[in-house]
Write an enzyme that holds these catalytic residues in place. Structure first.
Site, PDB file in Angstrom:
ATOM      1  N   CYS A  51      -5.418   0.775   6.294  1.00 17.89           N
ATOM      2  CA  CYS A  51      -5.558   2.237   6.339  1.00 17.89           C
ATOM      3  C   CYS A  51      -6.769   2.756   5.580  1.00 17.89           C
ATOM      4  O   CYS A  51      -7.060   3.953   5.640  1.00 17.89           O
ATOM      5  CB  CYS A  51      -4.281   2.904   5.828  1.00 17.89           C
ATOM      6  SG  CYS A  51      -4.088   2.840   4.038  1.00 17.89           S
TER       7      CYS A  51
ATOM      8  N   CYS B 138      -7.469  -0.943   1.140  1.00 14.23           N
ATOM      9  CA  CYS B 138      -6.482  -1.488   2.070  1.00 14.23           C
ATOM     10  C   CYS B 138      -7.173  -1.707   3.412  1.00 14.23           C
ATOM     11  O   CYS B 138      -7.791  -0.791   3.954  1.00 14.23           O
ATOM     12  CB  CYS B 138      -5.317  -0.507   2.222  1.00 14.23           C
ATOM     13  SG  CYS B 138      -4.148  -0.986   3.516  1.00 14.23           S
TER      14      CYS B 138
ATOM     15  N   ASP C 130     -14.159 -11.685 -13.713  1.00 15.91           N
ATOM     16  CA  ASP C 130     -13.737 -12.153 -15.043  1.00 15.91           C
ATOM     17  C   ASP C 130     -12.239 -12.433 -15.094  1.00 15.91           C
ATOM     18  O   ASP C 130     -11.611 -12.290 -16.127  1.00 15.91           O
ATOM     19  CB  ASP C 130     -14.134 -11.127 -16.109  1.00 15.91           C
ATOM     20  CG  ASP C 130     -13.527  -9.752 -15.831  1.00 15.91           C
ATOM     21  OD1 ASP C 130     -12.716  -9.628 -14.881  1.00 15.91           O
ATOM     22  OD2 ASP C 130     -13.868  -8.795 -16.555  1.00 15.91           O
TER      23      ASP C 130
ATOM     24  N   CYS D 269      -8.463  -5.238 -10.119  1.00 18.36           N
ATOM     25  CA  CYS D 269      -8.044  -4.194 -11.055  1.00 18.36           C
ATOM     26  C   CYS D 269      -7.608  -2.999 -10.195  1.00 18.36           C
ATOM     27  O   CYS D 269      -8.450  -2.321  -9.607  1.00 18.36           O
ATOM     28  CB  CYS D 269      -9.241  -3.853 -11.940  1.00 18.36           C
ATOM     29  SG  CYS D 269      -8.927  -2.616 -13.176  1.00 18.36           S
TER      30      CYS D 269
ATOM     31  N   ARG E  91     -10.482 -10.773 -10.874  1.00 19.99           N
ATOM     32  CA  ARG E  91      -9.540  -9.782 -11.414  1.00 19.99           C
ATOM     33  C   ARG E  91      -9.539  -8.569 -10.491  1.00 19.99           C
ATOM     34  O   ARG E  91     -10.472  -7.772 -10.506  1.00 19.99           O
ATOM     35  CB  ARG E  91      -9.956  -9.360 -12.828  1.00 19.99           C
ATOM     36  CG  ARG E  91      -9.177  -8.145 -13.371  1.00 19.99           C
ATOM     37  CD  ARG E  91      -9.450  -7.901 -14.844  1.00 19.99           C
ATOM     38  NE  ARG E  91     -10.852  -7.664 -15.145  1.00 19.99           N
ATOM     39  CZ  ARG E  91     -11.411  -6.445 -15.271  1.00 19.99           C
ATOM     40  NH1 ARG E  91     -10.695  -5.351 -15.118  1.00 19.99           N
ATOM     41  NH2 ARG E  91     -12.717  -6.332 -15.544  1.00 19.99           N
TER      42      ARG E  91
ATOM     43  N   CYS F 243      -6.794  -4.630 -19.464  1.00 16.89           N
ATOM     44  CA  CYS F 243      -7.765  -3.602 -19.076  1.00 16.89           C
ATOM     45  C   CYS F 243      -7.108  -2.235 -18.867  1.00 16.89           C
ATOM     46  O   CYS F 243      -7.807  -1.228 -18.734  1.00 16.89           O
ATOM     47  CB  CYS F 243      -8.530  -4.019 -17.826  1.00 16.89           C
ATOM     48  SG  CYS F 243      -7.608  -3.914 -16.283  1.00 16.89           S
TER      49      CYS F 243
ATOM     50  N   CYS G 243       0.260   3.107   3.646  1.00 13.12           N
ATOM     51  CA  CYS G 243       0.662   2.568   4.951  1.00 13.12           C
ATOM     52  C   CYS G 243       1.768   1.538   4.879  1.00 13.12           C
ATOM     53  O   CYS G 243       2.308   1.151   5.917  1.00 13.12           O
ATOM     54  CB  CYS G 243      -0.541   1.991   5.680  1.00 13.12           C
ATOM     55  SG  CYS G 243      -1.123   0.421   4.992  1.00 13.12           S
TER      56      CYS G 243
ATOM     57  N   HIS H  52      -8.206   3.662  -0.976  1.00 13.49           N
ATOM     58  CA  HIS H  52      -8.857   3.080  -2.149  1.00 13.49           C
ATOM     59  C   HIS H  52      -7.785   2.484  -3.060  1.00 13.49           C
ATOM     60  O   HIS H  52      -6.774   3.137  -3.351  1.00 13.49           O
ATOM     61  CB  HIS H  52      -9.638   4.163  -2.903  1.00 13.49           C
ATOM     62  CG  HIS H  52     -10.208   3.692  -4.210  1.00 13.49           C
ATOM     63  ND1 HIS H  52     -11.340   2.902  -4.269  1.00 13.49           N
ATOM     64  CD2 HIS H  52      -9.811   3.905  -5.485  1.00 13.49           C
ATOM     65  CE1 HIS H  52     -11.607   2.653  -5.554  1.00 13.49           C
ATOM     66  NE2 HIS H  52     -10.701   3.237  -6.307  1.00 13.49           N
TER      67      HIS H  52
ATOM     68  N   CYS I 270       0.856  -1.192   0.000  1.00 11.72           N
ATOM     69  CA  CYS I 270       0.000   0.000   0.000  1.00 11.72           C
ATOM     70  C   CYS I 270       0.891   1.240   0.000  1.00 11.72           C
ATOM     71  O   CYS I 270       1.776   1.362   0.847  1.00 11.72           O
ATOM     72  CB  CYS I 270      -0.882  -0.024   1.241  1.00 11.72           C
ATOM     73  SG  CYS I 270      -1.899   1.463   1.415  1.00 11.72           S
TER      74      CYS I 270
ATOM     75  N   HIS J  75     -10.968  -1.994  -7.957  1.00 14.59           N
ATOM     76  CA  HIS J  75     -12.173  -2.816  -7.903  1.00 14.59           C
ATOM     77  C   HIS J  75     -11.818  -4.263  -8.217  1.00 14.59           C
ATOM     78  O   HIS J  75     -10.778  -4.534  -8.825  1.00 14.59           O
ATOM     79  CB  HIS J  75     -13.222  -2.307  -8.898  1.00 14.59           C
ATOM     80  CG  HIS J  75     -13.773  -0.953  -8.552  1.00 14.59           C
ATOM     81  ND1 HIS J  75     -13.145   0.224  -8.935  1.00 14.59           N
ATOM     82  CD2 HIS J  75     -14.874  -0.584  -7.831  1.00 14.59           C
ATOM     83  CE1 HIS J  75     -13.848   1.257  -8.467  1.00 14.59           C
ATOM     84  NE2 HIS J  75     -14.899   0.798  -7.800  1.00 14.59           N
TER      85      HIS J  75
END
Ligand code: FE
Length: 140
Positions: free
Chosen positions: A100, A97, A110, A120, A118, A66, A51, A103, A48, A106
């Site tokens: 902490c 995470c 698939d 992503c 996956r 992707c 953190c 974000h 991360c 997602h």
């Protein structure tokens, strides 16, 4: 999960790039095909950026096409949290995470075997550390 304190928001704002701050703290998304780690094939661990907790291992990274770094599993399911995300007119599963709350991206259904998932993940949410061959060389 470690017991170390969560990163301080002011420290993050000073340390992170504007993109990394927007992604990790405000759930923004980096532009596809721009991430530093998109094509990284080096063996190592992705931590991360906020953190420092280990999140993904290179062994679970795959080329999804992707535009973002993709993994079929976290290094430990306890290291990430998943949340229903109904923003932008879509129903998705957000990944953060666990330690902490940063974000990360997602997770979609698939992905390849063995999980079919996956993850992503925004490259700017991650900090990669390579595992070099010399790390296991005890003669030096
Ligand atoms: Fe974190």
């Amino acid at each position: 999960m470690s017991n170390k304190p969560k990163p301080d928001p002011a420290e993050l704002r000073a340390r992170l790039s504007p993109t990394a701050y927007a992604v990790t703290q405000h759930k923004d998304t980096e532009r596809p095909y721009t991430g530093e780690y998109l094509d990284n094939k080096t063996q190592g661990v992705y931590h991360c950026i906020c953190c420092g907790e280990p999140l993904f291992h290179s062994a679970s990274k795959f080329d999804s096409g992707c535009g973002w770094p993709s993994f079929f599993e976290p290094c430990d399911s306890q290291q990430v949290a998943e949340h229903l995300d109904m923003s932008h007119g879509m129903i998705r599963t957000e990944v953060t995470c666990q330690h902490c709350g940063a974000h990360l991206g997602h997770v979609f259904n698939d992905g390849p075997a063995p999980t079919g998932l996956r993850y992503c993940i925004n490259s700017v949410s991650l900090d990669f550390s390579a595992i070099s061959d010399s790390d296991s060389d005890t003669s030096s």
